[in-house]
Design a protein around this motif. Structure first.
Motif, PDB file in Angstrom:
ATOM      1  N   LYS A  92       0.860  -1.184   0.000  1.00 38.15           N
ATOM      2  CA  LYS A  92       0.000   0.000   0.000  1.00 38.15           C
ATOM      3  C   LYS A  92       0.898   1.236   0.000  1.00 38.15           C
ATOM      4  CE  LYS A  92      -3.385   2.545   2.688  1.00 38.15           C
ATOM      5  NZ  LYS A  92      -4.074   2.691   3.951  1.00 38.15           N
ATOM      6  N   ALA A  93       0.690   2.138  -0.960  1.00 36.07           N
ATOM      7  CA  ALA A  93       1.430   3.400  -0.993  1.00 36.07           C
ATOM      8  C   ALA A  93       0.853   4.316   0.074  1.00 36.07           C
ATOM      9  CB  ALA A  93       1.313   4.042  -2.370  1.00 36.07           C
ATOM     10  N   LYS A  94       1.726   4.869   0.921  1.00 34.16           N
ATOM     11  CA  LYS A  94       1.282   5.731   2.011  1.00 34.16           C
ATOM     12  C   LYS A  94       1.446   7.208   1.655  1.00 34.16           C
ATOM     13  CE  LYS A  94       2.281   4.271   6.180  1.00 34.16           C
ATOM     14  NZ  LYS A  94       3.064   3.843   7.352  1.00 34.16           N
ATOM     15  N   HIS A  95       2.584   7.576   1.067  1.00 37.60           N
ATOM     16  CA  HIS A  95       2.870   8.967   0.710  1.00 37.60           C
ATOM     17  C   HIS A  95       3.766   8.989  -0.522  1.00 37.60           C
ATOM     18  CE1 HIS A  95       1.527  10.392   4.661  1.00 37.60           C
ATOM     19  NE2 HIS A  95       2.264   9.445   5.188  1.00 37.60           N
ATOM     20  N   LEU A  96       3.605  10.011  -1.347  1.00 39.29           N
ATOM     21  CA  LEU A  96       4.552  10.295  -2.423  1.00 39.29           C
ATOM     22  C   LEU A  96       4.969  11.740  -2.244  1.00 39.29           C
ATOM     23  CD1 LEU A  96       6.026   9.377  -4.990  1.00 39.29           C
ATOM     24  CD2 LEU A  96       4.079  10.248  -6.294  1.00 39.29           C
ATOM     25  N   SER A  97       6.244  11.940  -1.923  1.00 37.74           N
ATOM     26  CA  SER A  97       6.731  13.275  -1.575  1.00 37.74           C
ATOM     27  C   SER A  97       7.807  13.730  -2.539  1.00 37.74           C
ATOM     28  CB  SER A  97       7.333  13.267  -0.168  1.00 37.74           C
ATOM     29  OG  SER A  97       6.393  12.824   0.770  1.00 37.74           O
ATOM     30  N   PRO A  98       7.659  14.925  -3.110  1.00 38.02           N
ATOM     31  CA  PRO A  98       8.757  15.472  -3.916  1.00 38.02           C
ATOM     32  C   PRO A  98       9.915  15.851  -3.007  1.00 38.02           C
ATOM     33  CG  PRO A  98       7.026  17.101  -3.678  1.00 38.02           C
ATOM     34  CD  PRO A  98       6.522  15.837  -3.038  1.00 38.02           C
ATOM     35  N   MET A  99      11.123  15.692  -3.533  1.00 38.24           N
ATOM     36  CA  MET A  99      12.347  16.068  -2.825  1.00 38.24           C
ATOM     37  C   MET A  99      12.994  17.165  -3.658  1.00 38.24           C
ATOM     38  SD  MET A  99      13.484  12.239  -1.754  1.00 38.24           S
ATOM     39  CE  MET A  99      14.808  12.700  -0.661  1.00 38.24           C
ATOM     40  N   ILE A 100      12.963  18.381  -3.154  1.00 42.99           N
ATOM     41  CA  ILE A 100      13.350  19.558  -3.930  1.00 42.99           C
ATOM     42  C   ILE A 100      14.735  20.039  -3.503  1.00 42.99           C
ATOM     43  CG2 ILE A 100      12.718  21.927  -4.523  1.00 42.99           C
ATOM     44  CD1 ILE A 100       9.808  21.153  -3.712  1.00 42.99           C
ATOM     45  N   PRO A 101      15.718  20.016  -4.424  1.00 48.01           N
ATOM     46  CA  PRO A 101      17.024  20.576  -4.085  1.00 48.01           C
ATOM     47  C   PRO A 101      16.964  22.098  -4.045  1.00 48.01           C
ATOM     48  CG  PRO A 101      17.065  19.555  -6.268  1.00 48.01           C
ATOM     49  CD  PRO A 101      15.685  19.403  -5.730  1.00 48.01           C
ATOM     50  N   LEU A 153       8.672   7.664  -2.080  1.00 51.02           N
ATOM     51  CA  LEU A 153       7.430   6.897  -1.985  1.00 51.02           C
ATOM     52  C   LEU A 153       7.508   6.063  -0.719  1.00 51.02           C
ATOM     53  CD1 LEU A 153       4.749   5.767  -3.105  1.00 51.02           C
ATOM     54  CD2 LEU A 153       6.116   4.116  -4.415  1.00 51.02           C
ATOM     55  N   GLU A 154       6.692   6.429   0.278  1.00 50.90           N
ATOM     56  CA  GLU A 154       6.652   5.643   1.505  1.00 50.90           C
ATOM     57  C   GLU A 154       5.573   4.582   1.370  1.00 50.90           C
ATOM     58  OE1 GLU A 154       5.922   6.055   6.293  1.00 50.90           O
ATOM     59  OE2 GLU A 154       6.446   7.853   5.164  1.00 50.90           O
ATOM     60  N   VAL A 155       5.918   3.355   1.732  1.00 50.49           N
ATOM     61  CA  VAL A 155       5.016   2.218   1.575  1.00 50.49           C
ATOM     62  C   VAL A 155       4.900   1.453   2.884  1.00 50.49           C
ATOM     63  CG1 VAL A 155       5.545   1.999  -0.894  1.00 50.49           C
ATOM     64  CG2 VAL A 155       6.869   0.678   0.776  1.00 50.49           C
ATOM     65  N   ASP A 156       3.968   0.509   2.907  1.00 51.80           N
ATOM     66  CA  ASP A 156       3.777  -0.295   4.105  1.00 51.80           C
ATOM     67  C   ASP A 156       4.478  -1.646   4.046  1.00 51.80           C
ATOM     68  OD1 ASP A 156       2.162  -1.544   2.210  1.00 51.80           O
ATOM     69  OD2 ASP A 156       0.527  -1.916   3.613  1.00 51.80           O
ATOM     70  N   LEU A 198       7.854  -2.879   2.025  1.00 54.05           N
ATOM     71  CA  LEU A 198       8.958  -2.738   1.077  1.00 54.05           C
ATOM     72  C   LEU A 198       9.387  -4.077   0.487  1.00 54.05           C
ATOM     73  CD1 LEU A 198      10.906  -0.458   0.012  1.00 54.05           C
ATOM     74  CD2 LEU A 198      12.557  -1.429   1.609  1.00 54.05           C
ATOM     75  N   GLN A 199       9.373  -5.117   1.299  1.00 54.71           N
ATOM     76  CA  GLN A 199       9.827  -6.423   0.826  1.00 54.71           C
ATOM     77  C   GLN A 199       8.948  -6.949  -0.313  1.00 54.71           C
ATOM     78  OE1 GLN A 199      12.783  -7.803   1.862  1.00 54.71           O
ATOM     79  NE2 GLN A 199      12.456  -9.087   0.067  1.00 54.71           N
ATOM     80  N   SER A 200       7.649  -6.708  -0.263  1.00 54.56           N
ATOM     81  CA  SER A 200       6.782  -7.195  -1.344  1.00 54.56           C
ATOM     82  C   SER A 200       7.077  -6.475  -2.649  1.00 54.56           C
ATOM     83  CB  SER A 200       5.299  -7.084  -0.976  1.00 54.56           C
ATOM     84  OG  SER A 200       4.865  -5.747  -0.987  1.00 54.56           O
ATOM     85  N   ILE A 201       7.396  -5.179  -2.574  1.00 54.55           N
ATOM     86  CA  ILE A 201       7.779  -4.451  -3.792  1.00 54.55           C
ATOM     87  C   ILE A 201       9.078  -5.022  -4.331  1.00 54.55           C
ATOM     88  CG2 ILE A 201       8.544  -2.233  -4.734  1.00 54.55           C
ATOM     89  CD1 ILE A 201       6.787  -0.881  -2.669  1.00 54.55           C
ATOM     90  N   GLN A 248      10.226   2.238   3.786  1.00 52.73           N
ATOM     91  CA  GLN A 248       9.287   1.811   4.817  1.00 52.73           C
ATOM     92  C   GLN A 248       9.947   2.068   6.162  1.00 52.73           C
ATOM     93  OE1 GLN A 248       8.347  -2.388   4.704  1.00 52.73           O
ATOM     94  NE2 GLN A 248       7.081  -2.297   6.527  1.00 52.73           N
ATOM     95  N   GLN A 249       9.169   2.563   7.122  1.00 59.92           N
ATOM     96  CA  GLN A 249       9.701   2.778   8.459  1.00 59.92           C
ATOM     97  C   GLN A 249      10.128   1.453   9.061  1.00 59.92           C
ATOM     98  OE1 GLN A 249       6.889   4.969  10.857  1.00 59.92           O
ATOM     99  NE2 GLN A 249       7.637   6.908  10.061  1.00 59.92           N
ATOM    100  N   ILE A 250      11.256   1.484   9.753  1.00 57.53           N
ATOM    101  CA  ILE A 250      11.773   0.300  10.431  1.00 57.53           C
ATOM    102  C   ILE A 250      11.207   0.296  11.843  1.00 57.53           C
ATOM    103  CG2 ILE A 250      13.831  -0.885  11.271  1.00 57.53           C
ATOM    104  CD1 ILE A 250      15.399   0.609   9.058  1.00 57.53           C
TER     105      ILE A 250
END
Length: 116
Positions: free
Chosen positions: A3-12, A64-67, A69-72, A113-115
């Motif tokens: 499940k995708a939790k967040h998609l965040s842009p990372m802006i330099p 992309l934060e997910v719930d 990671l191993q399944s992806i 994914q958060q550890i």
């Protein structure tokens, strides 16, 4: 599947203080992490990551934060021919991540994914 939790842009940014002020003062975001060279801002359920631009940083990036990671990783690991990537690994800031360069772009995709 994951499940995708967040998609965040990372802006330099060449001036993190001014970039962060733009999002705080104008758009009412709040700081949830500030390491001086890396700031995460949040508004409602959305986040934006601001990082210091430099010789090694300057391309577009997304997180992309997910719930799960191993399944992806299990799903994509045999289909990465020709794609630059870094296998799952643990970061010291509490995330397990995969890094992928999106083909035909100068864009890096972090999947994490958060550890614990």
């Amino acid at each position: 599947m994951y499940k995708a939790k967040h998609l965040s842009p990372m802006i330099p940014s060449i001036d993190i203080v001014k970039t962060v002020s733009f999002f705080i003062d104008l758009l009412r975001f709040e700081i949830i992490r500030d390491d001086k060279t890396y700031v995460i801002l949040q508004k409602d359920n959305l986040t934006i990551h601001i990082l210091r631009a430099g010789k090694e940083i300057g391309e577009m990036e997304f997180y992309l934060e997910v719930d799960d990671l191993q399944s992806i990783w299990n799903y994509i690991k045999d289909n990465l021919n020709g794609i630059k990537f870094k296998e799952p690994f643990d970061q010291n800031y509490g995330m397990r991540e995969i890094h992928l360069v999106i083909p035909m772009t100068k864009t890096l995709l972090f999947i994490g994914q958060q550890i614990g």
